[in-house]
Design a protein around this motif. Structure first.
Motif, PDB file in Angstrom:
ATOM      1  N   ARG A  14      41.347  88.857 -20.820  1.00  0.00           N
ATOM      2  CA  ARG A  14      41.876  88.122 -22.090  1.00  0.00           C
ATOM      3  C   ARG A  14      42.759  88.767 -22.910  1.00  0.00           C
ATOM      4  NH1 ARG A  14      37.344  88.445 -25.236  1.00  0.00           N
ATOM      5  NH2 ARG A  14      38.652  86.932 -26.835  1.00  0.00           N
ATOM      6  N   LYS A  35      33.921  86.030 -29.206  1.00  0.00           N
ATOM      7  CA  LYS A  35      34.858  84.563 -28.714  1.00  0.00           C
ATOM      8  C   LYS A  35      33.820  83.503 -28.702  1.00  0.00           C
ATOM      9  CE  LYS A  35      38.208  83.167 -26.975  1.00  0.00           C
ATOM     10  NZ  LYS A  35      39.397  82.333 -27.339  1.00  0.00           N
ATOM     11  N   ASP A  82      44.713  86.222 -25.387  1.00  0.00           N
ATOM     12  CA  ASP A  82      44.187  86.152 -26.681  1.00  0.00           C
ATOM     13  C   ASP A  82      44.354  87.220 -27.810  1.00  0.00           C
ATOM     14  OD1 ASP A  82      42.711  83.849 -25.567  1.00  0.00           O
ATOM     15  OD2 ASP A  82      41.010  84.925 -25.244  1.00  0.00           O
TER      16      ASP A  82
END
Length: 536
Positions: A426, A477, A429
């Motif tokens: 991720r 998340k 992100d």
């Protein structure tokens, strides 16, 4: 068959006389130079960035040894092994000699007078010592083509403004002004003005330059028969008569005898000043420079050049006073003897007046951080015509050390906000988070090491001096939240807080993902760090 010798690894060490500068040191110097440049710019000076390399011929008399151009400077000869070797080149020794070359080369395109400032490293191939390096920064401002001493007065005023701009308040510094012409007048009255007295004048100038180190008694000895130091080495003196020695000592002693502005002074024969019942004299700021100049005039007597020098000092004092720069900041002081063989008129030196503790715990006066003066013969080497010039050089490293000694500049700075990596898949992100922080003007970075051990990420943030760590794992998340850890508060709690205080003062906060920037700003503001405050 013999084994081939391994190529030895190079030593990972800084060359002797040089040093490396890291993070906070570079940032602090950059910020200080920015403030000084702003003052120079406000006074109408333009920036100049000249070449870091000059020909030895251009450096000329500024070289420590013209006959051996590789002595004193870092120099090399182009195509040294060729049939026709090229020019000797050298890393610039200071920022003044390059200015003379630039002005002579481009004078038809430059305004007259030409005001320029320059900042950058210079290199000197000299023996290094404690606090003495072969590469260091200079910060200069010069006016070329202005014969009026109004230019000298302006430089002194600008120097005062620079010191205050970077954090040296009034009372912690004084700018002392003298004039080479006054010394020339004293030498003339002492009978040392002729060509046949060049040897004696050289010894006198060297002796005067050692006043701060040897004191009046040591200078007195060097002006006379000579001086033997503590090791037993004898330095030959100028062999002056008692009359000549007394005249020079009186010249140097005018300001030292009187002391500092506003302090009481015992006097015997200055009837023109008011005395109180204790036979003590209080010199007001308005009286100070005038009295010094009158004392100097009595020493130079009927010397034309000496009186011209005193006239120039009086003019400088008057112009500075009109601009609000009185003797609380700038004083006439004949004990200023910096490089009098180099300058042709007014000279000035900025001295910090507060005390510091040296490495052995001894109390020391901090001393000089800047100096300069008028050097009307510099450009003449290139053009054959005298071009008046005056300027100042600020010792950047010494000024930074002074600010640190006064506690006005910290040796470290806050590191960036660290966005930790809980899931390497991720990374996009986390990069989005750090981009939001940067776009809001907050210094931030994503952890780019191996994210497997989260503890190592926090250790990295600690080593970077990071104020905040941002955490978003899979659970956060899914819930649309993030964890924001106040690392400064956490360290304070870990150091001294009890369990109950730790519960009352949490250092980690869970906030909605959209509140990332706002919460980080709030924490930075609590610690008075850059990037803190309300949304912009």
């Amino acid at each position: 068959m013999a084994k081939p010798k391994k190529t030895p690894r190079p030593k990972a060490e800084t060359p002797k006389g040089f040093r490396d500068y890291f993070g906070a040191e570079v940032t602090q110097r950059t910020e200080m130079l920015r403030k000084i440049a702003a003052v120079y710019h406000r006074y109408g000076f333009d920036a100049l960035e000249s070449s870091g390399v000059e020909t030895v011929e251009a450096l000329g008399k500024f070289l420590p040894d013209v006959d051996r151009p590789n002595e004193g400077v870092f120099a090399w000869q182009e195509d040294a092994d060729a049939d026709k070797p090229g020019d000797w080149l050298a890393l610039r020794y200071d920022l003044t000699a390059p200015l003379a070359r630039v002005y002579a080369q481009h004078q038809n395109d430059l305004p007259k007078p030409y005001r320029r400032y320059a900042m950058g490293p210079v290199w000197r191939n000299e023996k290094p010592g404690p606090g003495r390096f072969r590469q260091f920064y200079q910060c200069d401002a010069d006016t070329v083509g202005a014969p009026s001493v109004a230019a000298d007065a302006e430089i002194c005023a600008m120097l005062a403004d620079c010191l205050e701009e970077v954090g040296i308040p009034r009372g912690d510094y004084v700018i002392r002004v003298n004039n080479r012409k006054v010394l020339n007048g004293v030498l003339e009255v002492a009978g040392l003005a002729g060509d046949d007295k060049e040897r004696e004048r050289g010894i006198v100038l060297r002796a005067i330059d050692k006043l701060d180190r040897l004191g009046p008694e040591g200078v007195h000895a060097l002006l006379g028969e000579g001086r033997k130091d503590e090791s037993g080495d004898f330095t030959e003196g100028a062999g002056l008569s008692e009359f000549q020695v007394k005249l020079l000592v009186d010249f140097l002693g005018v300001a030292k005898k009187l002391g500092s502005v506003g302090e009481p002074h015992t006097v015997e024969d200055e009837a023109e000043f008011k005395k109180n019942n204790d036979n003590l004299l209080i010199y007001t700021q308005a009286e100070w420079n005038g009295f010094i100049c009158e004392s100097l005039r009595s020493i130079v007597r009927d010397s034309t050049v000496g009186n011209q020098g005193v006239d120039e000092l009086e003019t400088i004092a008057r112009l500075l006073d009109a601009g609000g720069y009185g003797p609380d900041r700038i004083v006439v002081d004949p004990s200023v003897v910096r490089g009098l063989g180099y300058y042709t008129g007014p000279v000035y030196e900025a001295e910090l007046t507060f005390d510091i503790q040296d490495e052995k715990g001894r109390t020391r006066n901090f001393g000089s951080v800047a100096g300069g003066g008028r050097y009307d013969d510099l450009v003449k080497r290139f053009t054959g015509q005298e071009v008046p010039a005056t300027g100042v050089s600020i010792g950047v490293d010494r000024l930074l050390a002074a600010l640190q000694a006064k506690g006005r500049m910290h040796s470290s700075e806050a590191g960036p906000v660290v966005v930790t990596v809980m899931d390497r898949d991720r990374m996009a992100d986390y990069q989005k988070m750090v981009a939001e922080l940067r776009q809001a003007g907050i210094r931030a970075e994503v952890y780019l090491g191996n994210p497997k051990n989260f503890g190592n990420q926090l250790k990295y943030a600690d080593k970077r001096g990071s104020p905040v760590a941002v955490i978003e794992g899979g659970d956060e998340k899914e819930r649309g939240v993030i964890q924001i850890k106040d690392l400064i508060l956490g360290a304070q709690i870990a150091e001294s807080a009890t369990l109950e205080e730790w519960k009352d003062r949490p250092s980690q906060f869970e906030v909605p993902r959209d509140d990332l920037v706002a919460k980080v700003r709030d924490i930075l503001a609590q610690h008075d760090l850059p990037g803190g405050g309300a949304d912009k």
